[in-house]
Design a protein around this motif. Structure first.
Motif, PDB file in Angstrom:
ATOM      1  N   LYS A   1     -11.527   2.987  -0.007  1.00 21.48           N
ATOM      2  CA  LYS A   1     -12.930   2.663   0.296  1.00 21.48           C
ATOM      3  C   LYS A   1     -13.082   2.281   1.771  1.00 21.48           C
ATOM      4  N   ASP A   2     -12.169   1.433   2.246  1.00 29.35           N
ATOM      5  CA  ASP A   2     -12.235   0.986   3.643  1.00 29.35           C
ATOM      6  C   ASP A   2     -12.073   2.172   4.604  1.00 29.35           C
ATOM      7  N   LEU A   3     -11.144   3.084   4.244  1.00 27.02           N
ATOM      8  CA  LEU A   3     -10.912   4.250   5.096  1.00 27.02           C
ATOM      9  C   LEU A   3     -12.163   5.116   5.180  1.00 27.02           C
ATOM     10  N   ALA A   4     -12.822   5.291   4.038  1.00 28.24           N
ATOM     11  CA  ALA A   4     -14.038   6.131   3.991  1.00 28.24           C
ATOM     12  C   ALA A   4     -15.155   5.506   4.813  1.00 28.24           C
ATOM     13  N   GLU A   5     -15.164   4.184   4.910  1.00 23.68           N
ATOM     14  CA  GLU A   5     -16.254   3.501   5.628  1.00 23.68           C
ATOM     15  C   GLU A   5     -15.938   3.292   7.108  1.00 23.68           C
ATOM     16  N   SER A   6     -14.674   3.570   7.495  1.00 23.61           N
ATOM     17  CA  SER A   6     -14.298   3.278   8.887  1.00 23.61           C
ATOM     18  C   SER A   6     -14.741   4.380   9.844  1.00 23.61           C
TER      19      SER A   6
ATOM     20  N   LEU B   1      -3.932  11.866 -16.964  1.00 21.43           N
ATOM     21  CA  LEU B   1      -5.182  11.795 -16.222  1.00 21.43           C
ATOM     22  C   LEU B   1      -4.926  11.076 -14.901  1.00 21.43           C
ATOM     23  N   ASP B   2      -5.803  11.331 -13.962  1.00 23.42           N
ATOM     24  CA  ASP B   2      -5.639  10.726 -12.639  1.00 23.42           C
ATOM     25  C   ASP B   2      -5.906   9.223 -12.715  1.00 23.42           C
ATOM     26  N   PRO B   3      -4.894   8.388 -12.408  1.00 24.24           N
ATOM     27  CA  PRO B   3      -5.057   6.928 -12.564  1.00 24.24           C
ATOM     28  C   PRO B   3      -5.827   6.264 -11.428  1.00 24.24           C
ATOM     29  N   VAL B   4      -6.161   7.039 -10.378  1.00 28.04           N
ATOM     30  CA  VAL B   4      -6.898   6.468  -9.236  1.00 28.04           C
ATOM     31  C   VAL B   4      -8.294   7.086  -9.124  1.00 28.04           C
ATOM     32  N   PHE B   5      -8.368   8.418  -9.201  1.00 29.39           N
ATOM     33  CA  PHE B   5      -9.650   9.092  -9.011  1.00 29.39           C
ATOM     34  C   PHE B   5     -10.276   9.528 -10.338  1.00 29.39           C
ATOM     35  N   GLY B   6      -9.586   9.324 -11.450  1.00 31.27           N
ATOM     36  CA  GLY B   6     -10.083   9.728 -12.767  1.00 31.27           C
ATOM     37  C   GLY B   6     -11.021   8.685 -13.359  1.00 31.27           C
TER      38      GLY B   6
ATOM     39  N   PHE C   1      -3.824  -0.184  -9.380  1.00 29.90           N
ATOM     40  CA  PHE C   1      -4.104   0.537  -8.140  1.00 29.90           C
ATOM     41  C   PHE C   1      -5.290  -0.060  -7.383  1.00 29.90           C
ATOM     42  N   ALA C   2      -5.677  -1.300  -7.710  1.00 32.31           N
ATOM     43  CA  ALA C   2      -6.863  -1.915  -7.083  1.00 32.31           C
ATOM     44  C   ALA C   2      -6.734  -1.987  -5.561  1.00 32.31           C
ATOM     45  N   ASN C   3      -5.555  -2.369  -5.073  1.00 34.80           N
ATOM     46  CA  ASN C   3      -5.344  -2.474  -3.629  1.00 34.80           C
ATOM     47  C   ASN C   3      -5.486  -1.100  -2.957  1.00 34.80           C
ATOM     48  N   LEU C   4      -4.946  -0.084  -3.603  1.00 34.64           N
ATOM     49  CA  LEU C   4      -5.047   1.281  -3.061  1.00 34.64           C
ATOM     50  C   LEU C   4      -6.509   1.723  -3.022  1.00 34.64           C
ATOM     51  N   LEU C   5      -7.248   1.450  -4.091  1.00 30.39           N
ATOM     52  CA  LEU C   5      -8.661   1.837  -4.146  1.00 30.39           C
ATOM     53  C   LEU C   5      -9.466   1.156  -3.042  1.00 30.39           C
ATOM     54  N   GLN C   6      -9.162  -0.104  -2.788  1.00 22.11           N
ATOM     55  CA  GLN C   6      -9.865  -0.824  -1.729  1.00 22.11           C
ATOM     56  C   GLN C   6      -9.575  -0.182  -0.372  1.00 22.11           C
ATOM     57  N   ASN C   7      -8.325   0.203  -0.152  1.00 26.24           N
ATOM     58  CA  ASN C   7      -7.950   0.856   1.110  1.00 26.24           C
ATOM     59  C   ASN C   7      -8.631   2.220   1.270  1.00 26.24           C
TER      60      ASN C   7
ATOM     61  N   LEU D   1       0.835  -1.209   0.000  1.00 23.21           N
ATOM     62  CA  LEU D   1       0.000   0.000   0.000  1.00 23.21           C
ATOM     63  C   LEU D   1       0.871   1.262   0.000  1.00 23.21           C
ATOM     64  N   ILE D   2       1.897   1.275   0.842  1.00 23.36           N
ATOM     65  CA  ILE D   2       2.781   2.465   0.875  1.00 23.36           C
ATOM     66  C   ILE D   2       3.401   2.678  -0.510  1.00 23.36           C
ATOM     67  N   HIS D   3       3.777   1.580  -1.142  1.00 24.61           N
ATOM     68  CA  HIS D   3       4.371   1.705  -2.471  1.00 24.61           C
ATOM     69  C   HIS D   3       3.362   2.236  -3.486  1.00 24.61           C
ATOM     70  N   ASP D   4       2.120   1.719  -3.419  1.00 26.93           N
ATOM     71  CA  ASP D   4       1.077   2.211  -4.340  1.00 26.93           C
ATOM     72  C   ASP D   4       0.835   3.703  -4.137  1.00 26.93           C
ATOM     73  N   ILE D   5       0.783   4.119  -2.874  1.00 21.14           N
ATOM     74  CA  ILE D   5       0.561   5.549  -2.579  1.00 21.14           C
ATOM     75  C   ILE D   5       1.688   6.384  -3.185  1.00 21.14           C
TER      76      ILE D   5
END
Ligand SMILES: [Fe+2]
Ligand SMILES: [Fe+2]
Length: 198
Positions: free
Chosen positions: A193-198, A173-178, A185-191, A54-58
């Motif tokens: 989502k999880d952060l927003a729901e926590s 273009l934004d590869p995560v939020f675009g 970036f699937a793992n980052l997107l899941q994190n 995750l740190i690497h993806d960020i």
């Protein structure tokens, strides 16, 4: 989603007001990345194993998008402020060196996690120091822009409401939020989502 630059029209110009809205949206997304980095930093400080992937993806996102696209977009805004009203330009000369410093700090942290992934030794002390430096410096930079520079840009937008700027040289273009999310970036997107729901 970055609605403005990702929905750019054929003549590759954008309203200054939309550019500013886009930059604020970038900042909200970058703040989410910093929240995730701080969560992992806390784990390291508590002697727990962080999510290195995750740190690497960020850091991949921050170096391939934020450094390469967000900062050039800000350059357009700050150039317009300088050209249209020099009274809005105080302190703007500090932006470029800060962007350079942030790019170096980001590369350093990305290199740390890449070294760890390849089996090299990176001390916990160094990793904590590099993560802390990056998070604090970027948060400070974004706070300055939001509390001061973007407020001054609001003043320009208020008087030049139909001003357009060319974005023809900006092709990232934004590869995560675009609109076209990169599968890597699937793992980052899941994190996120999880952060927003926590
Ligand atoms: Fe900036
Ligand atoms: Fe910024």
């Amino acid at each position: 989603m970055n609605r403005c630059l990702n929905d750019r029209d054929i003549n590759m110009t954008i309203l200054l007001a939309d550019l500013l809205a886009d930059l604020r949206e970038d900042h909200r997304n970058m703040a989410t990345m910093l929240d995730l980095l701080e969560r992992e930093l806390k784990r390291i400080r508590h002697n727990e194993k962080p999510d290195y992937e995750l740190i690497h993806d960020i850091m991949r996102y921050m170096t391939v998008y934020s450094d390469a696209a967000h900062h050039p977009k800000e350059d357009l805004l700050y150039a317009a402020m300088t050209a249209e009203d020099p009274s809005l330009a105080a302190g703007l000369e500090k932006v470029e060196p800060e962007h350079k410093d942030l790019a170096i700090l980001g590369e350093t942290l990305r290199n740390d996690v890449e070294a760890i992934a390849s089996g090299a030794t990176v001390t916990r002390f160094r990793l904590v120091a590099d993560m802390t430096d990056y998070v604090e410096r970027l948060r400070g930079h974004m706070s300055w822009e939001e509390a001061d520079l973007f407020q001054r840009a609001d003043a320009l937008v208020a008087t030049e409401s139909s001003m357009f700027v060319s974005i023809s040289h900006l092709d990232k273009l934004d590869p995560v939020f675009g609109p076209e999310r990169e599968h890597s970036f699937a793992n980052l997107l899941q994190n996120i989502k999880d952060l927003a729901e926590s």
